[in-house]
Design a protein around this motif. Sequence first.
Motif, short mmCIF file in Angstrom:
data_model
loop_
_atom_site.label_atom_id
_atom_site.label_comp_id
_atom_site.label_asym_id
_atom_site.label_seq_id
_atom_site.Cartn_x
_atom_site.Cartn_y
_atom_site.Cartn_z
N ASP A 1 -3.27 5.02 1.59
CA ASP A 1 -4.22 3.89 1.61
C ASP A 1 -4.48 3.38 3.02
O ASP A 1 -5.45 2.65 3.25
CB ASP A 1 -3.68 2.72 0.77
CG ASP A 1 -3.50 3.09 -0.69
OD1 ASP A 1 -4.29 3.91 -1.18
OD2 ASP A 1 -2.56 2.57 -1.31
N LEU A 2 -3.61 3.72 3.96
CA LEU A 2 -3.70 3.15 5.30
C LEU A 2 -4.86 3.74 6.09
O LEU A 2 -5.14 4.93 6.02
CB LEU A 2 -2.39 3.39 6.06
CG LEU A 2 -1.12 2.77 5.46
CD1 LEU A 2 0.10 3.24 6.22
CD2 LEU A 2 -1.22 1.25 5.46
N THR A 3 -5.51 2.90 6.87
CA THR A 3 -6.61 3.34 7.74
C THR A 3 -6.55 2.56 9.04
O THR A 3 -5.90 1.52 9.14
CB THR A 3 -7.98 3.09 7.09
OG1 THR A 3 -8.10 1.68 6.79
CG2 THR A 3 -8.15 3.89 5.81
N GLY A 4 -7.24 3.08 10.05
CA GLY A 4 -7.41 2.36 11.30
C GLY A 4 -6.12 1.94 11.96
O GLY A 4 -5.15 2.69 12.06
N GLU B 1 -7.65 15.48 6.30
CA GLU B 1 -6.97 14.32 5.75
C GLU B 1 -5.54 14.71 5.43
O GLU B 1 -5.29 15.59 4.60
CB GLU B 1 -7.69 13.81 4.50
CG GLU B 1 -7.17 12.48 4.02
CD GLU B 1 -8.04 11.86 2.93
OE1 GLU B 1 -7.56 10.94 2.25
OE2 GLU B 1 -9.19 12.32 2.77
N LYS C 1 0.83 -1.21 0.00
CA LYS C 1 0.00 0.00 0.00
C LYS C 1 0.87 1.25 0.00
O LYS C 1 2.09 1.18 0.14
CB LYS C 1 -0.90 0.02 1.25
CG LYS C 1 -1.87 -1.14 1.34
CD LYS C 1 -2.73 -1.03 2.60
CE LYS C 1 -3.73 -2.17 2.68
NZ LYS C 1 -4.57 -2.06 3.89
N ASP D 1 -7.39 13.38 12.25
CA ASP D 1 -8.62 12.64 11.95
C ASP D 1 -9.81 13.22 12.72
O ASP D 1 -10.91 13.36 12.17
CB ASP D 1 -8.46 11.16 12.30
CG ASP D 1 -7.57 10.41 11.31
OD1 ASP D 1 -7.33 10.95 10.22
OD2 ASP D 1 -7.12 9.30 11.64
N LYS E 1 -2.75 2.17 10.01
CA LYS E 1 -2.25 3.54 9.91
C LYS E 1 -1.52 3.94 11.19
O LYS E 1 -0.43 4.52 11.15
CB LYS E 1 -3.43 4.49 9.65
CG LYS E 1 -3.06 5.96 9.59
CD LYS E 1 -4.31 6.80 9.32
CE LYS E 1 -4.01 8.28 9.28
NZ LYS E 1 -5.23 9.08 9.03
N GLN F 1 0.99 5.27 1.93
CA GLN F 1 0.53 5.84 3.20
C GLN F 1 -0.92 6.31 3.10
O GLN F 1 -1.68 6.20 4.06
CB GLN F 1 1.42 7.02 3.60
CG GLN F 1 2.76 6.64 4.18
CD GLN F 1 3.38 7.79 4.93
OE1 GLN F 1 2.88 8.26 5.94
NE2 GLN F 1 4.50 8.30 4.39
N ASP G 1 -1.67 12.14 13.80
CA ASP G 1 -2.65 11.51 12.91
C ASP G 1 -4.02 11.41 13.56
O ASP G 1 -5.05 11.64 12.91
CB ASP G 1 -2.16 10.11 12.51
CG ASP G 1 -1.06 10.15 11.46
OD1 ASP G 1 -0.74 11.25 10.97
OD2 ASP G 1 -0.51 9.08 11.13
#
Length: 333
Positions: free
Chosen positions: A226-229, A321, A222, A316, A232, A224, A312
């Motif tokens: 694309d990263l979630t949760g 973003e 991926k 959020d 991330k 950066q 981060d």
Amino acid sequence: PQSVLLSSMDRKNNSSKRVMATSSEEKVYDLAYFLKGALAGGICCAVTHGALCPVDVVKTRIQLDPVTFNRGLIGGFKQIIEAEGMKGLATGLGPTVVGYFIQGWFKFGGVEFFKIQFAKNLGDEKAWNNKTAIYLASSAMAEFIADIFLCPLEATRIRLVSQPTFASGLISGAGRLMAEEGILRGFYSGFGPILMKQIPYTMAKFAVQGEAADRIAASMGKTQADLTGGSKLGVALASGVIAGVCAAIISHPADTLLSKVNKAGAGGTGSIMTRLGRIASEIGFVKLCTVGLGARCVMIGTLTAGQFLLFDLVMDLTGAEKFHFHPPATAAH
């Protein structure tokens, strides 16, 4: 269609506040975004530096008086608690929290501002190919501005740590320092060392963290963006530890000089550079680079990981973003 292409080009040329995010949408990086970035930076720096104040107290004591505090990090904790009680570990907490909130505001907010301006002016491909240079330049400029505001509070903190009886807190300590030594000598004697410490530290911190995060994300298939949760936050923590240790080693000699020069009478009389030269000569190069380094690596590795994690999280929470460099083919910031 040609009309769609022309419309897209017009939007790009007419807006100085936007950077392309994907082929179908634009992200706006305006004043509100930069204020959110500054707020997130202030919070993450104030919280992490405040939480690690006891470690910083021990580190500073080791640097200032290595003969007395010669038992390492854990031994230093015990010595301070035995001599001053638990409250000794909170010495300088006020200027630490206030100073690093202000510094974090300008540092993280400034890095976001400068790197986005570079990206807009260079375009996607050049920005990606030169992202390390952009990180280095952006962080250097942002840190210089931040240090103008941090230096008086850091001078007050170090005086409180080196002389616990000097004052009861931030306001009284800063007032006495200014009254006895004046603004320049009292607050800005350490400006040269703080620049020598903070600018290389921040350059390494953002450049290494950015590269480490990109590589960790790439190992997961991926980017950066694309990263979630949890993934991330995990990448933020891991890359922050790597960046923190690297930055601590690079900036440690100047950190030792800064701690010494803000101690009353350190380096004798004369200009700040003369005093710094005497202090460096007295300590020696090896000790300048190594005394207190273990404690500093623990502190900065933990602190930096916490900062990028909190940054981060706060971004959020504010609905912003975070900007990311990206390979041109992915067309995603």
